[in-house]
Scaffold this motif. Structure first.
Motif, PDB file in Angstrom:
ATOM      1  N   GLY A   8       0.777  -1.233   0.000  1.00  0.00           N
ATOM      2  CA  GLY A   8       0.000   0.000   0.000  1.00  0.00           C
ATOM      3  C   GLY A   8       0.806   1.279   0.000  1.00  0.00           C
ATOM      4  N   SER A  17      -3.837  10.916   1.138  1.00  0.00           N
ATOM      5  CA  SER A  17      -4.055   9.760   2.008  1.00  0.00           C
ATOM      6  C   SER A  17      -3.498   8.495   1.381  1.00  0.00           C
ATOM      7  N   ARG A  19      -3.486   4.027   2.490  1.00  0.00           N
ATOM      8  CA  ARG A  19      -3.808   2.978   3.457  1.00  0.00           C
ATOM      9  C   ARG A  19      -2.812   1.839   3.281  1.00  0.00           C
ATOM     10  N   SER A  21      -1.410  -1.926   4.358  1.00  0.00           N
ATOM     11  CA  SER A  21      -1.905  -3.209   4.843  1.00  0.00           C
ATOM     12  C   SER A  21      -0.725  -4.080   5.225  1.00  0.00           C
ATOM     13  N   PHE A  68      -3.614   9.482  11.637  1.00  0.00           N
ATOM     14  CA  PHE A  68      -3.484   8.070  11.289  1.00  0.00           C
ATOM     15  C   PHE A  68      -4.442   7.244  12.135  1.00  0.00           C
ATOM     16  N   THR A  69      -4.917   6.138  11.559  1.00  0.00           N
ATOM     17  CA  THR A  69      -5.783   5.215  12.283  1.00  0.00           C
ATOM     18  C   THR A  69      -5.323   3.788  12.032  1.00  0.00           C
ATOM     19  N   SER A  71      -6.065  -0.260  12.502  1.00  0.00           N
ATOM     20  CA  SER A  71      -7.188  -1.165  12.679  1.00  0.00           C
ATOM     21  C   SER A  71      -6.751  -2.562  12.271  1.00  0.00           C
ATOM     22  N   TYR A  80      -4.130  -2.754   9.391  1.00  0.00           N
ATOM     23  CA  TYR A  80      -4.127  -1.623   8.469  1.00  0.00           C
ATOM     24  C   TYR A  80      -3.615  -0.364   9.163  1.00  0.00           C
ATOM     25  N   GLN A  82      -4.422   3.529   8.192  1.00  0.00           N
ATOM     26  CA  GLN A  82      -4.998   4.577   7.363  1.00  0.00           C
ATOM     27  C   GLN A  82      -4.283   5.880   7.685  1.00  0.00           C
ATOM     28  N   MET A  83      -3.697   6.496   6.666  1.00  0.00           N
ATOM     29  CA  MET A  83      -2.906   7.713   6.863  1.00  0.00           C
ATOM     30  C   MET A  83      -3.551   8.847   6.086  1.00  0.00           C
ATOM     31  N   ASN A  84      -4.034   9.835   6.800  1.00  0.00           N
ATOM     32  CA  ASN A  84      -4.667  11.009   6.193  1.00  0.00           C
ATOM     33  C   ASN A  84      -3.831  12.247   6.476  1.00  0.00           C
TER      34      ASN A  84
END
Length: 118
Positions: A8, A17, A19, A21, A68-69, A71, A80, A82-84
């Protein structure tokens, strides 16, 4: 033997952004905490985020909190990131790791490059 494979990464403009994995094999993935780390050129590897085995607890470095999140999907043996609102200073190789032994991350992936252009 545990195998972790990240994917990713890529090149993105600032504010964009991505994401990441990380697919895990070789262990009962759902039993262990997972983490994301990164290493920028000329710098030491640093902690980014972590998640408990159930996903009920998450932890973040101050530098990424709110952007960032982390999960996980235990059915897919995947974690994962998630980078915003990415910034040029987020440019680094990102690694996932699994905490099999309490207090340490035992196994690491090969890393995926994230480059944020200004």
């Amino acid at each position: 033997q545990v195998q972790l494979v990240e994917s990713g990464g890529g090149l993105v403009q600032a504010g964009g952004s991505l994401r990441l994995s990380c697919a895990c094999s070789g262990r009962t993935f759902s039993s262990y905490a997972m983490g994301w780390f990164r290493q920028a050129p000329g710098k030491e590897r640093e902690f980014v985020a972590a998640i408990s085995w159930s996903g009920g607890s998450t932890y973040y470095a101050d530098s990424v909190k709110g952007r960032f999140t982390i999960s996980r999907d235990n059915a897919k043996n995947t974690v994962y990131l998630q980078m915003n609102s990415l910034k040029p200073e987020d440019t680094a190789i990102y690694y996932c790791a699994i905490r099999v032994t309490p207090g340490t991350y035992d196994y690491w992936g090969q890393g995926t490059q994230v480059t944020v252009s200004s």
